[in-house]
Motif scaffolding. Structure first.
Motif, short mmCIF file in Angstrom:
data_model
loop_
_atom_site.label_atom_id
_atom_site.label_comp_id
_atom_site.label_asym_id
_atom_site.label_seq_id
_atom_site.Cartn_x
_atom_site.Cartn_y
_atom_site.Cartn_z
N TYR A 99 9.53 -1.68 5.68
CA TYR A 99 8.91 -2.46 4.60
C TYR A 99 7.49 -2.88 4.94
O TYR A 99 6.56 -2.72 4.14
CB TYR A 99 9.79 -3.68 4.33
CG TYR A 99 9.21 -4.63 3.32
CD1 TYR A 99 9.23 -4.32 1.96
CD2 TYR A 99 8.64 -5.83 3.71
CE1 TYR A 99 8.69 -5.19 1.03
CE2 TYR A 99 8.11 -6.71 2.79
CZ TYR A 99 8.14 -6.38 1.45
OH TYR A 99 7.60 -7.24 0.53
N SER A 101 5.52 -1.52 7.04
CA SER A 101 4.66 -0.34 7.16
C SER A 101 4.03 0.04 5.83
O SER A 101 2.96 0.62 5.78
CB SER A 101 5.46 0.85 7.70
OG SER A 101 5.94 0.59 9.00
N ALA A 102 4.71 -0.30 4.74
CA ALA A 102 4.23 0.07 3.41
C ALA A 102 3.38 -1.03 2.77
O ALA A 102 2.90 -0.86 1.65
CB ALA A 102 5.42 0.40 2.50
N LYS A 103 3.21 -2.16 3.47
CA LYS A 103 2.52 -3.30 2.89
C LYS A 103 1.20 -3.59 3.59
O LYS A 103 1.01 -3.26 4.75
CB LYS A 103 3.43 -4.54 2.95
CG LYS A 103 4.61 -4.46 2.00
CD LYS A 103 4.14 -4.33 0.57
CE LYS A 103 5.29 -4.13 -0.39
NZ LYS A 103 4.80 -3.89 -1.76
N LEU A 127 8.65 6.80 10.82
CA LEU A 127 7.61 6.15 10.03
C LEU A 127 6.22 6.62 10.44
O LEU A 127 5.34 6.83 9.60
CB LEU A 127 7.73 4.63 10.19
CG LEU A 127 8.92 3.97 9.47
CD1 LEU A 127 9.17 2.58 10.01
CD2 LEU A 127 8.69 3.94 7.97
N ALA A 132 2.64 5.92 9.18
CA ALA A 132 2.57 4.50 9.53
C ALA A 132 1.79 4.29 10.82
O ALA A 132 1.85 5.12 11.74
CB ALA A 132 3.98 3.92 9.66
N GLY A 149 -0.36 -2.17 8.19
CA GLY A 149 -0.12 -1.52 6.91
C GLY A 149 -1.26 -1.75 5.94
O GLY A 149 -2.15 -2.57 6.18
N PRO A 150 -1.26 -1.03 4.82
CA PRO A 150 -0.22 -0.07 4.46
C PRO A 150 -0.43 1.28 5.13
O PRO A 150 -1.54 1.60 5.56
CB PRO A 150 -0.40 0.05 2.94
CG PRO A 150 -1.87 -0.17 2.75
CD PRO A 150 -2.27 -1.20 3.77
N GLN A 153 -0.21 7.79 3.95
CA GLN A 153 0.81 8.83 3.94
C GLN A 153 0.22 10.21 4.22
O GLN A 153 -0.68 10.68 3.54
CB GLN A 153 1.56 8.85 2.60
CG GLN A 153 2.79 9.76 2.64
CD GLN A 153 3.71 9.58 1.46
OE1 GLN A 153 3.37 8.95 0.47
NE2 GLN A 153 4.91 10.15 1.55
N ILE A 175 11.87 2.34 0.84
CA ILE A 175 10.42 2.33 0.61
C ILE A 175 9.94 3.61 -0.09
O ILE A 175 8.81 3.66 -0.57
CB ILE A 175 9.62 2.13 1.91
CG1 ILE A 175 9.80 3.31 2.87
CG2 ILE A 175 9.97 0.80 2.57
CD1 ILE A 175 8.79 3.30 4.02
N LEU A 179 6.02 4.89 -2.04
CA LEU A 179 5.08 5.75 -1.31
C LEU A 179 4.35 6.65 -2.29
O LEU A 179 4.95 7.16 -3.24
CB LEU A 179 5.83 6.59 -0.27
CG LEU A 179 6.54 5.83 0.85
CD1 LEU A 179 7.25 6.79 1.78
CD2 LEU A 179 5.55 4.95 1.62
#
Length: 429
Positions: A99, A101-103, A127, A132, A149-150, A153, A175, A179
């Motif tokens: 979570y 890692s995506a923020k 990740l 990440a 983060g984020p 990708q 997540i 993405l």
């Protein structure tokens, strides 16, 4: 200073009780992450009071959550890391690794000393493959994690072993919808604890997230969450201890309101497993009822627990106490839980003359020297399930002392009070 519980049961071993269980920790923790990812489009009802869930909810609040609504400031990222301490909450550690890692933001994700001994490398490396920015603050492959983060990708495909922890897979799947490229997850080898992956996908589907599962490949495209409410069912893991009590009692009729026969929770398998020990489950207007029929089926079988490893301690203790020389497989993940649960079981079962030996990943009980002392003291190893699996032995042993009684707060805070409702005596010492 931690307190111990002295558990006993006076009089006839007949139990008639109704127990209202707390919400499922597994469902709650997934629901909280999904709700946060949805930015409050998804609400959560019947939130558990388990310590792990309280911890995760508190962390999300501190990160900018009101209720279950995470509001992330896109300009919040700074050079200084924000400390995120999950304590002993393993599910929170795994879900937050993905979570965060995506923020937006820089985070130091840590926990207790035991948490720092629990591997996270497989998830962290997956990740990192996606893009990440994660590094290990101390030992390679273990918490704490530095997360910036984020993530940027780099690929929408990642491979991960299926026989380590289903929580790694669930963390990635949750997540995936946010993405930019979505995610295709290739699962290597046999998938352990598949019901927990099914639970994650089913809960995502409830709020509009579609997936494709072909062979060992699960694909979730980038897509928006739909408004909705995830209603959390009571905890089948907690229910398992009442099946244990029913099995060890002379007679039992225990009602568990709001539990569903058809459940998202993998631990609902307890109702089928316990038929072996003569415990019947029937549907009622309010939920389910379990009863001891006094009929034990053939236990000369190898019971595979790979899809429900959290039930292992309960079932193994029941079999041992009833003198069943049963064999079990699917216990590989027990060594990386709150403690090494295999070693813990071996240590504590020895106190009643029972051994649990492993050969070629088959674990076999030997109860030839089973005996029940007048009093026994059970170590819990900072593991809630050790406490709750062994406490029902008070139906067979005059006094069972459970060390560190507060450990049950991790998943079932009212366990001791509920035992009292069923006729047990529980004293703090």
């Amino acid at each position: 200073m931690s307190k111990n519980a002295l558990v006993s049961f006076k009089g006839t071993k007949n139990i008639n009780a109704e127990i209202q269980l707390t919400g499922s920790k597994s469902e709650c923790n997934r629901a909280l992450i999904i709700s946060a990812l949805s930015k409050n489009l998804v609400k959560v009802d019947n939130l558990s009071n388990a310590a792990d869930t309280v911890t995760l909810n508190d962390i999300l609040n501190k990160l900018g959550v009101e209720g279950s609504d995470l509001r992330v400031d896109a300009n919040r990222k700074t050079a200084n890391s924000e400390l995120v301490d999950v304590g002993p909450a393993g599910t929170a550690m795994r879900f937050l690794s993905a979570y965060l890692s995506a923020k937006n933001g820089n985070f130091l994700l840590t926990g207790t000393e035991r948490m720092k001994q629990r591997p996270i490398g497989i998830l962290a490396e997956a990740l990192k493959t996606i893009g990440a920015d994660i590094s290990y603050a101390e030992a390679e492959g273990f918490p704490p994690l530095n997360i910036n983060g984020p993530l940027d990708q780099k690929t929408n495909q990642v491979r991960i072993k299926g026989d380590i922890s289903s929580q790694y897979i669930s963390a990635l799947l949750m997540i995936a919808p946010v993405l930019p490229q979505g995610l295709t997850l290739e699962i290597e080898g046999e998938l352990t604890s598949r019901p927990y992956v099914d639970m994650t996908l089913d809960m995502l589907a409830e709020v509009g997230i579609e997936h494709r599962w072909n062979g060992n490949s699960i694909t979730i495209e980038p897509q928006a969450f739909k408004p909705g409410t995830l209603v959390v069912e009571p905890d089948w893991s907690a229910a398992s201890y009442w099946y244990s009590i029913a099995a060890l009692a002379h007679e039992a009729e225990i009602n568990l309101p709001a539990l569903k026969e058809k459940s998202l929770q993998g631990d609902s398998q307890i109702k089928n497993i316990m038929k072996i020990f003569g415990i019947a489950t029937s549907k009622t207007e309010k939920g389910i009822s379990i009863s001891n029929l006094g009929l034990s089926l053939d236990t000369n079988q190898i019971l595979d627990l790979k899809t429900c490893p959290d039930l292992a301690q309960t079932i193994i203790v029941i079999a041992a106490a009833l003198g069943k020389n049963m064999a079990f497989t699917g216990l590989e993940t027990l060594k990386i839980k709150e403690t090494d649960r295999i070693a813990a079981l071996q240590n504590e079962l020895a106190k009643i003359g029972v051994t649990l030996a492993e050969k070629n990943l088959i674990y076999t009980l030997n109860t030839d020297n089973l005996h029940f002392p007048d009093k026994i003291t059970i170590a819990t190893y900072e593991d809630h399930r050790m406490a709750m699996a062994f406490a029902p032995l008070a139906l067979l042993i005059n006094e069972v002392e459970i060390e560190d009684m507060q450990v049950v707060e991790k998943s079932y805070p009212y366990y001791w009070e509920d035992l009292k409702k069923a006729g047990f005596e529980v004293k703090e010492i």
